[in-house]
Design a protein around this motif. Structure first.
Motif, PDB file in Angstrom:
ATOM      1  N   VAL A 103       0.733  -1.031   0.029  1.00 29.81           N
ATOM      2  CA  VAL A 103      -0.061  -0.018   0.055  1.00 29.81           C
ATOM      3  C   VAL A 103       1.005   1.300   0.028  1.00 29.81           C
ATOM      4  O   VAL A 103       2.190   1.224   0.246  1.00 29.81           O
ATOM      5  CB  VAL A 103      -1.037  -0.060   1.205  1.00 29.81           C
ATOM      6  CG1 VAL A 103      -1.718  -1.161   1.167  1.00 29.81           C
ATOM      7  CG2 VAL A 103      -0.329   0.153   2.337  1.00 29.81           C
ATOM      8  N   THR A 104       0.125   2.598  -0.437  1.00 31.91           N
ATOM      9  CA  THR A 104       0.822   3.641  -0.197  1.00 31.91           C
ATOM     10  C   THR A 104       0.369   4.463   0.781  1.00 31.91           C
ATOM     11  O   THR A 104      -0.944   4.522   0.875  1.00 31.91           O
ATOM     12  CB  THR A 104       0.668   4.387  -1.591  1.00 31.91           C
ATOM     13  OG1 THR A 104       1.725   3.531  -2.671  1.00 31.91           O
ATOM     14  CG2 THR A 104       1.243   5.969  -1.524  1.00 31.91           C
ATOM     15  N   TRP A 105       1.076   4.982   1.649  1.00 30.29           N
ATOM     16  CA  TRP A 105       0.526   5.741   2.805  1.00 30.29           C
ATOM     17  C   TRP A 105       0.558   7.263   2.395  1.00 30.29           C
ATOM     18  O   TRP A 105       1.380   7.622   1.826  1.00 30.29           O
ATOM     19  CB  TRP A 105       1.540   5.389   4.136  1.00 30.29           C
ATOM     20  CG  TRP A 105       1.375   4.258   4.692  1.00 30.29           C
ATOM     21  CD1 TRP A 105       2.211   3.301   4.495  1.00 30.29           C
ATOM     22  CD2 TRP A 105       0.315   3.614   5.943  1.00 30.29           C
ATOM     23  NE1 TRP A 105       1.831   2.264   5.346  1.00 30.29           N
ATOM     24  CE2 TRP A 105       0.617   2.358   6.014  1.00 30.29           C
ATOM     25  CE3 TRP A 105      -0.740   4.415   6.291  1.00 30.29           C
ATOM     26  CZ2 TRP A 105      -0.042   1.431   6.736  1.00 30.29           C
ATOM     27  CZ3 TRP A 105      -1.428   3.720   7.159  1.00 30.29           C
ATOM     28  CH2 TRP A 105      -1.023   2.009   7.452  1.00 30.29           C
ATOM     29  N   THR A 144      -3.729   3.196   0.471  1.00 32.10           N
ATOM     30  CA  THR A 144      -4.188   2.981  -0.934  1.00 32.10           C
ATOM     31  C   THR A 144      -3.453   1.780  -1.555  1.00 32.10           C
ATOM     32  O   THR A 144      -2.348   1.681  -1.634  1.00 32.10           O
ATOM     33  CB  THR A 144      -3.914   4.027  -1.796  1.00 32.10           C
ATOM     34  OG1 THR A 144      -4.637   5.256  -1.098  1.00 32.10           O
ATOM     35  CG2 THR A 144      -4.508   3.779  -3.249  1.00 32.10           C
ATOM     36  N   ALA A 145      -4.455   0.729  -2.020  1.00 29.89           N
ATOM     37  CA  ALA A 145      -3.716  -0.446  -2.409  1.00 29.89           C
ATOM     38  C   ALA A 145      -2.860  -0.099  -3.802  1.00 29.89           C
ATOM     39  O   ALA A 145      -3.354   0.786  -4.584  1.00 29.89           O
ATOM     40  CB  ALA A 145      -4.661  -1.674  -3.023  1.00 29.89           C
ATOM     41  N   ASN A 146      -1.689  -0.819  -4.149  1.00 25.01           N
ATOM     42  CA  ASN A 146      -0.814  -0.417  -5.138  1.00 25.01           C
ATOM     43  C   ASN A 146      -1.129  -1.317  -6.261  1.00 25.01           C
ATOM     44  O   ASN A 146      -0.282  -1.095  -7.508  1.00 25.01           O
ATOM     45  CB  ASN A 146       0.637  -0.801  -4.820  1.00 25.01           C
ATOM     46  CG  ASN A 146       1.067   0.473  -3.874  1.00 25.01           C
ATOM     47  OD1 ASN A 146       0.730   1.594  -4.013  1.00 25.01           O
ATOM     48  ND2 ASN A 146       1.875   0.103  -2.678  1.00 25.01           N
ATOM     49  N   ASP A 147      -2.272  -2.112  -6.393  1.00 25.65           N
ATOM     50  CA  ASP A 147      -2.549  -2.874  -7.713  1.00 25.65           C
ATOM     51  C   ASP A 147      -3.760  -1.975  -8.407  1.00 25.65           C
ATOM     52  O   ASP A 147      -3.663  -0.928  -7.992  1.00 25.65           O
ATOM     53  CB  ASP A 147      -3.047  -4.272  -7.285  1.00 25.65           C
ATOM     54  CG  ASP A 147      -4.115  -4.480  -6.418  1.00 25.65           C
ATOM     55  OD1 ASP A 147      -4.831  -3.156  -6.096  1.00 25.65           O
ATOM     56  OD2 ASP A 147      -4.817  -5.391  -6.008  1.00 25.65           O
ATOM     57  N   ASP A 148      -4.263  -2.343  -9.205  1.00 24.05           N
ATOM     58  CA  ASP A 148      -5.108  -1.749 -10.016  1.00 24.05           C
ATOM     59  C   ASP A 148      -6.667  -1.698  -9.562  1.00 24.05           C
ATOM     60  O   ASP A 148      -7.690  -1.551 -10.200  1.00 24.05           O
ATOM     61  CB  ASP A 148      -5.300  -2.292 -11.539  1.00 24.05           C
ATOM     62  CG  ASP A 148      -3.968  -1.812 -12.347  1.00 24.05           C
ATOM     63  OD1 ASP A 148      -3.229  -0.822 -11.977  1.00 24.05           O
ATOM     64  OD2 ASP A 148      -3.451  -2.898 -13.030  1.00 24.05           O
TER      65      ASP A 148
END
Length: 537
Positions: free
Chosen positions: A67-69, A98-102
């Motif tokens: 994830v991105t913080w 936020t999840a880093n996949d699509d």
């Protein structure tokens, strides 16, 4: 307070909770599995101190669970790449993972911050202190964090390549293999400041399983037996029977047959290149010393050394035995294919050994009716005449082994007139004895020679022109020079000695030996003409 750039950082959600799900069901490993849920864990800050926040990312087998913080107000707090929230002022912020996949999924958590007593001083620079590793041992690294009054001077250590080295939370770098790794120290106060240092690593001594097994079987004289005949035995754990055989260090069964000793030397040099384990280099050098010792004064190599009675003492071209040795010698004096790793005192020795090997090849080429032809699979070490090996491998010209000899001669950069004549003679011989319009096929479980328009092949053995004293001299008298012949074992009902057709020998030998092959096909179709063009012949 100066404005700070918003950081987009990744977290593996360490400290994540294990969630129960049905993810144990079999899935297609090539299919992308998207995140379906993100949960942020953590509580309000009441003491003004930094706090770790974590995530639960589901499903557990999602392809990318990082994830991105981010934070809603960087004047109130900052969040690091691993989810540590550093308060800057009292107030309320929303943190987002936020999840880093699509999948587009994210989760938010509102955090109330209190207890911040004064201004927070963020890290502005990090310098790493430490030096290259030259002995393969772990080394302590440290940091200087500025400004001196930074509120939180704690850093997280990491490396650019964990296959090269690992570093613990205190900055102790433990090397795994030789090379270069980037050591990184990252501030956890949300400032995003990092310090980096490239560290060269050498002196790491690593044990490689295959090389360790090769060491087990090296005899005290430096060579190897062909116990693991196809080399695959070195790739597995050794059995008790293997270990018993390996313990026979004084046994003198060392050989160049089937690429042994040469093959083991190359395995060890490859392993040394990858590991810097001196045991491998020292063993390889002992093997090379054995190869030099085994060479006859006239330049040939026997199949087995120390010398035994029987055909193993002959100069051996069979199965490219001498060719493998000659290629090793050339790699030494050209300092290529890992042979640059050994002491350069071997260069002149290898050049001399190679040149002598070429001389004996030229001298042992069979001459029939005054014309240079080919080579036998083995030649007498004194007279250089073709010699028989096993009872079905009589003295002959070889349609198989001679190809390897010619190809070796063709690799010489500045071929002499004698070398050119030898190659021309051998290729002309291959042209003259090729078998056109027939093929060996399996018919109802038996090898049968059948018509095959356009097919070209060669026999394994061709007759010579002088069988004086040979035990099968009377049988050979029925042949002309350069005729294919075939043999049963002496103990077979058919009896030993040459036969004109494969159908005349025993079923076991007919189907258990390579009597025909396309060995010289590429040699005469493309390689010979390319060689002539290269040297303007």
């Amino acid at each position: 307070m100066r404005k700070l750039k918003r950081l987009l950082v990744l977290s593996l959600g360490f400290f994540a909770l294990n969630a129960c799900s049905s993810d144990s069901e079999a899935v297609d490993e090539n299919k992308t599995i998207f995140v379906t849920s993100v949960i942020v864990n953590g509580s309000d800050i009441t003491d003004g101190q930094a706090k770790q926040f974590t995530t639960v990312v589901l499903p557990n087998n999602a392809t990318n669970r990082t994830v991105t913080w981010s934070v809603s107000d960087e004047s109130i707090a900052l969040i690091s790449d691993n989810g540590i929230l550093t308060p800057l002022d009292n107030g309320t912020v929303q943190i987002t993972a936020t999840a880093n996949d699509d999948s587009g999924l994210s989760a938010q958590k509102t955090v109330k911050i209190s207890g911040v007593a004064g201004p927070v001083v963020l890290v502005e620079s990090i310098s790493i202190s430490g030096s290259d590793i030259t002995d393969g041992q772990a080394k302590q690294f440290s940091v200087t964090v500025l400004p001196n009054d930074a509120t939180n001077k704690v850093v997280v250590w990491s490396v650019s390549d964990t296959s090269m080295a690992e570093i613990n939370i205190e900055g102790l770098l433990t090397p795994k293999k030789n090379g270069t790794v980037n050591v990184i120290a990252t501030a956890i106060d949300g400032s995003g400041i990092k310090g980096e240092l490239n560290v060269n690593i050498s002196g790491v001594s690593i044990k490689i399983a295959k090389a360790e097994n090769v060491l087990l079987f090296q005899r005290n004289n430096g060579g190897w037996p062909k116990y693991h005949n196809d080399f695959s035995g070195y790739d597995r754990e050794q059995t008790s029977a293997d270990l018993t055989e390996a313990s026979k260090k004084d046994k003198v069964d060392t050989t160049i047959d089937n690429n042994h000793t040469i093959g083991e030397i190359r395995i060890l040099l490859n392993a040394y290149q990858a590991s810097a384990n001196n045991d491998y280099l020292e063993a390889a050098v002992r093997g090379i010393d054995w190869v030099f010792e085994a060479q006859y004064e006239n330049g040939g190599w026997p199949q087995v050394y120390p010398l035994e009675s029987g055909y193993s003492r002959y100069i051996t071209y069979n199965d490219n035995a001498m060719g493998n040795v000659m290629n090793l010698m050339r790699d030494i004096f050209l300092e290529q294919n890992n042979l640059d790793l050994i002491d350069n005192s071997y260069i002149s020795k290898a050049q001399t050994a190679f040149d002598k090997g070429i001389d004996v090849i030229l001298q042992s080429q069979v001459v029939i009716n005054g014309i240079k032809t080919a080579w036998c699979a083995q030649h007498d070490a004194v007279t250089l005449k073709p010699k028989m090996a096993r009872s079905y491998e009589l003295a002959s010209n070889s349609g198989s082994e001679s190809v390897g000899v010619v190809k070796l001669l063709m690799t010489l950069e500045s071929p002499s007139a004698e070398v050119i004549n030898a190659i021309n003679g051998a290729v002309a011989w291959f042209e003259s004895v090729k078998i056109v319009g027939y093929a060996l096929q399996d018919v109802n479980g038996d090898k049968v020679l059948v018509e095959s328009p356009g097919n070209v092949m060669w026999a394994r053995f061709y007759t010579l022109d002088d069988y004086t004293g040979d035990q099968y001299e009377s049988m050979f008298n029925a042949f002309n020079p350069n005729e294919p012949f075939f043999c049963s074992r002496d103990t077979d009902p058919q009896g030993g000695g040459p036969r004109k057709t494969i159908a005349e020998i025993s079923y076991e030998r007919r189907n258990g030996y390579a009597w025909y092959g396309t060995w010289a096909k590429n040699l005469i179709s493309t390689e010979y003409s390319a060689w002539k063009a290269k040297h303007g012949i």
